[in-house]
Design a protein around this motif. Sequence first.
Motif, PDB file in Angstrom:
ATOM      1  N   ASP A 192       0.805  -1.226   0.000  1.00  0.00           N
ATOM      2  CA  ASP A 192       0.000   0.000   0.000  1.00  0.00           C
ATOM      3  C   ASP A 192       0.839   1.278   0.000  1.00  0.00           C
ATOM      4  N   ASP A 193       2.140   1.150   0.306  1.00  0.00           N
ATOM      5  CA  ASP A 193       2.985   2.354   0.315  1.00  0.00           C
ATOM      6  C   ASP A 193       3.693   2.561  -1.029  1.00  0.00           C
ATOM      7  N   HIS A 194       3.183   1.907  -2.065  1.00  0.00           N
ATOM      8  CA  HIS A 194       3.783   2.042  -3.396  1.00  0.00           C
ATOM      9  C   HIS A 194       2.709   2.335  -4.451  1.00  0.00           C
ATOM     10  N   ILE A 195       3.182   2.809  -5.599  1.00  0.00           N
ATOM     11  CA  ILE A 195       2.331   2.854  -6.794  1.00  0.00           C
ATOM     12  C   ILE A 195       3.113   2.199  -7.933  1.00  0.00           C
ATOM     13  N   ARG A 196       2.369   1.701  -8.936  1.00  0.00           N
ATOM     14  CA  ARG A 196       3.051   1.094 -10.086  1.00  0.00           C
ATOM     15  C   ARG A 196       2.767   1.898 -11.345  1.00  0.00           C
ATOM     16  N   LEU A 197       3.823   2.177 -12.079  1.00  0.00           N
ATOM     17  CA  LEU A 197       3.665   2.870 -13.363  1.00  0.00           C
ATOM     18  C   LEU A 197       4.161   1.953 -14.481  1.00  0.00           C
ATOM     19  N   SER A 198       3.346   1.798 -15.496  1.00  0.00           N
ATOM     20  CA  SER A 198       3.794   1.063 -16.681  1.00  0.00           C
ATOM     21  C   SER A 198       4.392   2.071 -17.657  1.00  0.00           C
ATOM     22  N   TYR A 199       5.612   1.796 -18.120  1.00  0.00           N
ATOM     23  CA  TYR A 199       6.199   2.714 -19.116  1.00  0.00           C
ATOM     24  C   TYR A 199       6.169   2.119 -20.525  1.00  0.00           C
ATOM     25  N   ALA A 200       5.182   1.244 -20.752  1.00  0.00           N
ATOM     26  CA  ALA A 200       5.007   0.691 -22.110  1.00  0.00           C
ATOM     27  C   ALA A 200       4.222   1.683 -22.970  1.00  0.00           C
ATOM     28  N   THR A 201       4.585   2.940 -22.833  1.00  0.00           N
ATOM     29  CA  THR A 201       3.894   3.980 -23.585  1.00  0.00           C
ATOM     30  C   THR A 201       4.924   4.984 -24.125  1.00  0.00           C
ATOM     31  N   ASP A 202       4.463   5.926 -24.971  1.00  0.00           N
ATOM     32  CA  ASP A 202       5.431   6.787 -25.678  1.00  0.00           C
ATOM     33  C   ASP A 202       6.131   7.787 -24.752  1.00  0.00           C
ATOM     34  N   VAL A 203       7.302   8.227 -25.215  1.00  0.00           N
ATOM     35  CA  VAL A 203       8.170   9.109 -24.418  1.00  0.00           C
ATOM     36  C   VAL A 203       7.471  10.420 -24.051  1.00  0.00           C
ATOM     37  N   GLU A 204       6.736  10.974 -25.003  1.00  0.00           N
ATOM     38  CA  GLU A 204       6.062  12.252 -24.749  1.00  0.00           C
ATOM     39  C   GLU A 204       5.083  12.129 -23.573  1.00  0.00           C
ATOM     40  N   THR A 205       4.317  11.039 -23.568  1.00  0.00           N
ATOM     41  CA  THR A 205       3.371  10.815 -22.468  1.00  0.00           C
ATOM     42  C   THR A 205       4.127  10.634 -21.153  1.00  0.00           C
ATOM     43  N   ILE A 206       5.246   9.915 -21.218  1.00  0.00           N
ATOM     44  CA  ILE A 206       6.030   9.691 -19.999  1.00  0.00           C
ATOM     45  C   ILE A 206       6.516  11.037 -19.445  1.00  0.00           C
ATOM     46  N   GLN A 207       7.055  11.871 -20.325  1.00  0.00           N
ATOM     47  CA  GLN A 207       7.581  13.167 -19.844  1.00  0.00           C
ATOM     48  C   GLN A 207       6.468  14.045 -19.281  1.00  0.00           C
ATOM     49  N   LYS A 208       5.357  14.088 -19.986  1.00  0.00           N
ATOM     50  CA  LYS A 208       4.237  14.915 -19.526  1.00  0.00           C
ATOM     51  C   LYS A 208       3.707  14.387 -18.185  1.00  0.00           C
ATOM     52  N   GLY A 209       3.599  13.049 -18.094  1.00  0.00           N
ATOM     53  CA  GLY A 209       3.076  12.434 -16.863  1.00  0.00           C
ATOM     54  C   GLY A 209       3.969  12.716 -15.670  1.00  0.00           C
ATOM     55  N   ILE A 210       5.288  12.647 -15.889  1.00  0.00           N
ATOM     56  CA  ILE A 210       6.228  12.891 -14.774  1.00  0.00           C
ATOM     57  C   ILE A 210       6.065  14.331 -14.263  1.00  0.00           C
ATOM     58  N   GLU A 211       5.948  15.263 -15.187  1.00  0.00           N
ATOM     59  CA  GLU A 211       5.756  16.670 -14.771  1.00  0.00           C
ATOM     60  C   GLU A 211       4.498  16.814 -13.927  1.00  0.00           C
ATOM     61  N   ARG A 212       3.441  16.154 -14.369  1.00  0.00           N
ATOM     62  CA  ARG A 212       2.176  16.255 -13.625  1.00  0.00           C
ATOM     63  C   ARG A 212       2.302  15.605 -12.250  1.00  0.00           C
ATOM     64  N   ILE A 213       2.999  14.474 -12.197  1.00  0.00           N
ATOM     65  CA  ILE A 213       3.147  13.791 -10.903  1.00  0.00           C
ATOM     66  C   ILE A 213       3.976  14.671  -9.960  1.00  0.00           C
ATOM     67  N   ALA A 214       5.022  15.295 -10.497  1.00  0.00           N
ATOM     68  CA  ALA A 214       5.861  16.173  -9.663  1.00  0.00           C
ATOM     69  C   ALA A 214       5.019  17.316  -9.091  1.00  0.00           C
ATOM     70  N   THR A 215       4.201  17.928  -9.912  1.00  0.00           N
ATOM     71  CA  THR A 215       3.343  19.025  -9.431  1.00  0.00           C
ATOM     72  C   THR A 215       2.375  18.504  -8.371  1.00  0.00           C
ATOM     73  N   PHE A 216       1.816  17.320  -8.640  1.00  0.00           N
ATOM     74  CA  PHE A 216       0.866  16.733  -7.689  1.00  0.00           C
ATOM     75  C   PHE A 216       1.540  16.479  -6.339  1.00  0.00           C
ATOM     76  N   VAL A 217       2.714  15.849  -6.373  1.00  0.00           N
ATOM     77  CA  VAL A 217       3.377  15.498  -5.109  1.00  0.00           C
ATOM     78  C   VAL A 217       3.745  16.770  -4.328  1.00  0.00           C
ATOM     79  N   SER A 218       4.171  17.792  -5.047  1.00  0.00           N
ATOM     80  CA  SER A 218       4.563  19.022  -4.331  1.00  0.00           C
ATOM     81  C   SER A 218       3.335  19.733  -3.743  1.00  0.00           C
ATOM     82  N   SER A 219       2.155  19.398  -4.241  1.00  0.00           N
ATOM     83  CA  SER A 219       0.946  20.056  -3.727  1.00  0.00           C
ATOM     84  C   SER A 219       0.342  19.328  -2.524  1.00  0.00           C
ATOM     85  N   ILE A 220       0.849  18.139  -2.223  1.00  0.00           N
ATOM     86  CA  ILE A 220       0.225  17.332  -1.138  1.00  0.00           C
ATOM     87  C   ILE A 220       0.530  17.949   0.229  1.00  0.00           C
TER      88      ILE A 220
END
Length: 387
Positions: free
Chosen positions: A359-387
């Motif tokens: 329960d203290d983890h999340i799983r990310l599949s990176y079987a997707t395109d680089v652009e989505t990965i980069q965009k997703g990481i930025e969004r996750i970073a913003t989300f984590v900094s807002s918690i």
Amino acid sequence: MELATRVMQVKPSVTLAIDTKAKGMRAAGEDICSFSAGEPDFNTPDHIKRAAQDALDQGKTRYGPAAGEPALRAAIAEKLNRDNQLAYAPSNIAVTNGGKQSLFNLMLALINPGDEVIIPAPYWLSYPEMVHLAAGVPVIVPTNAESGYRITPEQLEAAITPKTRLFVLNSPNNPTGMVYSPGEIQALAEVVVKHQLWVVSDEIYEKIRYDDTPHLSIGAVSSPAFERTIISSGFAKAYAMTGWRVGYLAGPEELINATIKIQGHSTSNVCTFAQFGAIAALNGSQDCVETMMMAFKQRRQIMYEGMAAIPGLSCIQPKGAFYLFVNISKTGLGSLEFCDRLLGEKKVAVIPGKAFGADDHIRLSYATDVETIQKGIERIATFVSSI
Ligand code: GLU
């Protein structure tokens, strides 16, 4: 409505539920970054599609043997002899509707009510549910980041009771991306043989490895280990054939015949023309696997470096499969709330570790395109900094 107890005990598949939700949101026009189900974004290679099309044109549209097309059973046996040093004959192979059905049929064929099945955690979420459906008892053995999420022979031995029937081994691993070394596999095989357990080796990610640790199948360790081993695998991940639903189970003939009996009363044969695609996948050039691997390798690096750089998150670089398993404990959120809020607030779909027994983890599949990965990481970073 009163449903059968067996189904009441079982949780829905979270991977499929979140994937369906993310695909639905995207279809509705939302800008979703989905790292949910482990599904390569590549098209199935052309020569595989052509083989299935040819089979359709040739009228391979009728019932076939429940055990699978003879040519496919032979090609799978040949692959297991050639690549994995496993001395199987075609009669040791059952073709199934994906790796999922391989494991499901196996549980039904092997587990009696009350039998215990040892499953190291984090685990692929369907293992314990399949054990429940077979009226068995999952015995979860926790592992942690310090041990590289790998079960030790001592832990395995300590979990064995007179009721233990089966040990579930998965390397490369979903959800952690860890790969057991040959030495570790040998040590686990010794315990299996000593206690006369069965071991099912889920090798669906065999081809997706990023360093030169060789893939050793536990059945190749020794002939006593071979006698106690069942292999589950399929075509979905290495050949981008998720929707085709073709997998296989390999093991002692008596056990394989029992699973075929079950299949004969449940799904009959696997889609006939899809099996001809699978034959082409095994017998054709393996360049397509190499090409996809290069892409996974690049994506793994971007995903790992991006996520590891986010303050408050930590992760180990995966050695195989296409998942990154990220520790979120410093955020103070449980994985369900983390994933729910991330999807709602930032439109990023990831799978809560709770489904995998962490329960203290999340799983990310990176079987997707680089652009989505980069965009997703930025969004996750913003989300984590807002918690
Ligand atoms: N096995 C893949 C995953 O873990 C596909 C979804 C599923 O079957 O659970 O994402």
